[in-house]
Design a protein around this motif. Structure first.
Motif, mmCIF file in Angstrom:
data_model
loop_
_atom_site.group_PDB
_atom_site.id
_atom_site.type_symbol
_atom_site.label_atom_id
_atom_site.label_comp_id
_atom_site.label_asym_id
_atom_site.label_seq_id
_atom_site.Cartn_x
_atom_site.Cartn_y
_atom_site.Cartn_z
ATOM 1 N N THR A 1 1.326 -1.583 -0.095
ATOM 2 C CA THR A 1 -0.295 -0.028 -0.188
ATOM 3 C C THR A 1 0.602 1.351 -0.071
ATOM 4 O O THR A 1 1.425 0.988 0.392
ATOM 5 N N PRO A 2 0.497 2.386 -0.874
ATOM 6 C CA PRO A 2 1.001 3.509 -0.800
ATOM 7 C C PRO A 2 1.067 3.943 0.517
ATOM 8 O O PRO A 2 3.045 5.327 0.682
ATOM 9 N N ILE B 1 2.274 4.066 4.731
ATOM 10 C CA ILE B 1 2.309 3.800 5.820
ATOM 11 C C ILE B 1 1.199 3.290 6.902
ATOM 12 O O ILE B 1 1.460 2.191 7.688
ATOM 13 N N ASP B 2 0.709 4.292 7.743
ATOM 14 C CA ASP B 2 -0.808 4.160 8.442
ATOM 15 C C ASP B 2 -1.237 2.426 8.167
ATOM 16 O O ASP B 2 -1.918 1.840 9.024
ATOM 17 N N VAL B 3 -1.526 2.461 6.762
ATOM 18 C CA VAL B 3 -2.600 1.189 6.317
ATOM 19 C C VAL B 3 -1.613 0.072 6.947
ATOM 20 O O VAL B 3 -2.357 -1.170 6.963
ATOM 21 N N CYS B 4 -0.140 -0.148 6.272
ATOM 22 C CA CYS B 4 0.354 -1.509 6.591
ATOM 23 C C CYS B 4 0.189 -1.734 8.222
ATOM 24 O O CYS B 4 0.146 -2.623 8.584
ATOM 25 N N LEU B 5 0.343 -0.400 8.734
ATOM 26 C CA LEU B 5 0.729 -0.722 10.441
ATOM 27 C C LEU B 5 -0.725 -1.112 11.221
ATOM 28 O O LEU B 5 -0.911 -2.122 12.031
ATOM 29 N N GLU B 6 -2.315 -0.864 10.646
ATOM 30 C CA GLU B 6 -2.985 -1.415 10.649
ATOM 31 C C GLU B 6 -3.146 -2.461 10.142
ATOM 32 O O GLU B 6 -3.592 -3.587 10.927
ATOM 33 N N LEU B 7 -2.840 -3.019 8.432
ATOM 34 C CA LEU B 7 -3.618 -4.227 8.245
ATOM 35 C C LEU B 7 -1.895 -5.455 9.061
ATOM 36 O O LEU B 7 -3.013 -6.521 9.306
ATOM 37 N N SER C 1 6.651 -15.563 4.064
ATOM 38 C CA SER C 1 5.869 -15.833 2.891
ATOM 39 C C SER C 1 4.666 -15.192 2.779
ATOM 40 O O SER C 1 3.279 -15.370 1.362
ATOM 41 N N LEU C 2 4.179 -14.537 4.101
ATOM 42 C CA LEU C 2 3.134 -13.032 3.050
ATOM 43 C C LEU C 2 3.821 -11.551 3.916
ATOM 44 O O LEU C 2 4.716 -11.351 5.533
ATOM 45 N N VAL C 3 4.297 -10.590 2.898
ATOM 46 C CA VAL C 3 4.319 -9.684 3.472
ATOM 47 C C VAL C 3 3.745 -8.848 3.076
ATOM 48 O O VAL C 3 2.918 -8.201 2.057
ATOM 49 N N ILE C 4 4.134 -7.746 4.013
ATOM 50 C CA ILE C 4 3.213 -6.844 4.314
ATOM 51 C C ILE C 4 4.053 -5.650 4.117
ATOM 52 O O ILE C 4 4.734 -5.267 4.690
ATOM 53 N N CYS C 5 3.819 -4.480 3.479
ATOM 54 C CA CYS C 5 4.677 -3.521 2.942
ATOM 55 C C CYS C 5 4.576 -2.263 1.784
ATOM 56 O O CYS C 5 3.341 -2.156 1.989
ATOM 57 N N THR C 6 5.027 -1.336 1.979
ATOM 58 C CA THR C 6 4.803 -0.137 1.224
ATOM 59 C C THR C 6 4.856 0.049 0.002
ATOM 60 O O THR C 6 6.141 -1.509 -0.411
ATOM 61 N N THR C 7 4.515 0.449 -0.991
ATOM 62 C CA THR C 7 5.180 0.147 -2.420
ATOM 63 C C THR C 7 6.268 0.919 -2.765
ATOM 64 O O THR C 7 6.877 -0.013 -3.124
ATOM 65 N N HIS C 8 6.789 1.794 -2.159
ATOM 66 C CA HIS C 8 9.269 1.888 -2.371
ATOM 67 C C HIS C 8 9.148 0.451 -1.461
ATOM 68 O O HIS C 8 9.982 0.603 -2.698
ATOM 69 N N ALA D 1 -4.128 5.590 -4.164
ATOM 70 C CA ALA D 1 -3.983 6.528 -3.370
ATOM 71 C C ALA D 1 -2.033 7.004 -3.999
ATOM 72 O O ALA D 1 -1.908 6.693 -5.064
ATOM 73 N N PHE D 2 -2.050 8.229 -3.554
ATOM 74 C CA PHE D 2 -0.497 8.928 -3.901
ATOM 75 C C PHE D 2 0.405 8.125 -2.914
ATOM 76 O O PHE D 2 0.361 7.668 -1.923
ATOM 77 N N PRO D 3 1.489 8.224 -3.513
ATOM 78 C CA PRO D 3 2.260 8.176 -4.569
ATOM 79 C C PRO D 3 1.920 7.285 -6.106
ATOM 80 O O PRO D 3 2.219 6.990 -6.836
ATOM 81 N N TYR D 4 1.114 5.603 -5.734
ATOM 82 C CA TYR D 4 1.332 5.110 -6.517
ATOM 83 C C TYR D 4 0.693 5.237 -7.422
ATOM 84 O O TYR D 4 1.377 4.699 -8.879
ATOM 85 N N VAL D 5 -0.252 5.724 -7.752
ATOM 86 C CA VAL D 5 -1.803 6.111 -9.005
ATOM 87 C C VAL D 5 -0.854 6.565 -9.951
ATOM 88 O O VAL D 5 -1.517 6.293 -11.417
ATOM 89 N N ASN D 6 0.249 7.759 -9.326
ATOM 90 C CA ASN D 6 0.202 8.421 -11.291
ATOM 91 C C ASN D 6 2.526 8.076 -10.500
ATOM 92 O O ASN D 6 2.899 8.947 -11.466
ATOM 93 N N SER D 7 2.824 6.802 -10.471
ATOM 94 C CA SER D 7 4.016 6.507 -10.017
ATOM 95 C C SER D 7 3.782 5.714 -11.227
ATOM 96 O O SER D 7 3.897 5.034 -10.861
#
Length: 434
Positions: free
Chosen positions: A154-155, A157-163, A191-198, A217-223
């Motif tokens: 996910t673009p 960090i806060d979403v990663c921390l919740e997921l 085998s299961l990785v939760i991470c930022t798109t970077h 979401a920014f920045p993924y959608v336009n990157s």
């Protein structure tokens, strides 16, 4: 070879010193020049960014300006692309979540399983609070029992921390990693990785399934660079899953993609429709320390926590000082992207330890707070586009037992984005859940 290297794309500086002799001598590891020349441009082989030669030159060659925060990619150095293990062992059933999916959630879960069986990608357009994470559980379990590797990126960090804690609780027997810029955990062959798109830039043909949560979401959608990294991180013929509450034509039209739409939250209640309030010279008055009448009334009558969104950090910090002075007994916090106490402050809000939280758009999506209202200050500002306003409104009323709270937009004039956001929310509320 150590598990931390399998399926990775790394600079030599990313590799532990004790293992560098391995990558230098292993013939299975592909060494790729960090940059390639393309006329007046040099192209980064990690993120695909085209750098103009005149803007990225060093005394020994070139470097990539786009992904430098992930470590400097240089033309006179290598990227090490390390193949993953060819086959993972199959597992027993591993999902410990004992909740029940609603009829609508089960339909989407079945759609995802069908896409997996048919080797197609899948796009899920589900309103905020629909329970997208739980819809993924059957797919995750099926893939893991088949010996597959799954990434959820996910673009934000806060979403990663919740997921991450939710997925850990659902799949406790599976090795899982949480990876983002300042995370304390390091990759260990999970085998299961939760991470930022970077973080996907450090993988190469590792994941059998990649879920991009909040894909618009920014920045993924336009990157183009992050999307390039995503394709590199996925194995050939791997499965892409896109999740979002605000549809995007590019995602819907992604190659070989099927689609699911969910117009109802898991508890069946309508999405909250924002109330708009015209406040003349709002930003000017705020910078002078004058609070709008509606903000004062809202806080004076406050019965549950409030998140106030601002278009920029300076206006937010100026307003915070004024708010603290007027309501010294209120427990308040501030969050923005570079805040050193960001994670701690968000957790305080989750635990109900704050009355008011001031935020930039970093909390617009993917995070859940119990029984809150939200207010958008200067909702007519260009930073608040249609998708952002819909996502912010979606923070309210997410829980089954606390589907309360209000959404307030303060503005100096209704923009197209405000009108479109309200129109789309109303359309989803009118739409048949099936």
């Amino acid at each position: 070879m150590d598990e931390i290297l399998y399926g990775r794309q790394l600079l030599k500086s990313d590799i532990p010193k004790s293992l560098r002799h391995v990558v230098d001598n292993d013939k299975q590891i592909k060494k790729v020049a960090g940059m390639s020349i393309d006329g007046q441009f040099v192209v980064c082989q990690r993120c695909g960014h085209k750098n103009h030669r005149s803007q990225c030159q060093t005394s020994t060659g070139y470097y990539c300006v786009y992904c430098i925060n992930m470590g400097k990619v240089k033309s006179d150095a290598f990227l090490y692309r390390i193949p993953r293990k060819l086959k993972q062992a199959k597992r027993e059933r591993c999902c410990e979540w004992r909740g029940d999916l609603t009829k609508i959630q089960q339909r989407v879960a079945n759609d995802l399983l069908t896409a997996y069986d048919n080797q197609t990608n899948h796009f899920v357009h589900a309103v905020t609070g629909a329970g997208k994470t739980e819809m993924l559980f059957p797919l995750i379990e099926k893939a893991l029992t088949d010996g597959k590797i799954i990434g959820i990126a996910t673009p934000r960090i806060d979403v990663c921390l919740e997921l991450f804690p939710r997925l850990q609780a659902a799949f406790p027997s599976i090795k899982s990693n949480l990876l983002y810029g300042k995370s304390k955990q390091e990759f260990d062959g999970a085998s299961l990785v939760i991470c930022t798109t970077h973080q996907l830039m450090r993988f190469f043909h590792y994941f059998d399934i990649l879920v991009i949560d909040e894909a618009d979401a920014f920045p993924y959608v336009n990157s183009a660079e992050l999307q390039y990294a995503t394709k590199n991180a996925l194995v050939k013929q791997g499965m892409m899953v896109f999740l979002t509450a605000t549809s995007n034509k590019n995602l819907e039209n992604y190659q070989n993609t099927t689609r699911s739409v969910v117009s109802r939250r898991f508890h069946g209640r309508d999405l909250p429709v924002p109330n708009t309030f015209y406040c003349p010279k709002l930003s000017t008055q705020l910078r002078k320390g004058t609070l709008p009448k509606k903000l004062i009334q809202t806080i004076d009558k406050q019965t549950h926590p409030l998140i106030v969104f601002f278009p920029d950090i300076s206006l937010m910090l100026d307003s915070y000082n004024v708010l603290k002075k007027r309501w010294p007994d209120k427990k308040m916090g501030v969050v923005y992207a570079s805040s050193k106490t960001r994670e701690e402050t968000v957790e305080k809000m989750r635990r109900g330890e704050l009355d008011i939280l001031l935020s930039t758009t970093i909390l617009e999506r993917g995070v859940t707070f119990h029984c809150i209202s939200v207010m958008v200050v200067c909702a007519d500002h260009r930073v608040f586009n249609r998708a952002t306003l819909i996502q912010i409104a979606g923070r309210v009323g997410r829980s089954r037992d606390s589907a309360v709270g209000k959404v307030l937009f303060l503005h100096e004039g209704k923009t197209t984005a405000i009108k479109q956001a309200i129109k789309e929310i109303k359309q989803m509320n009118r739409r048949s859940p099936l």
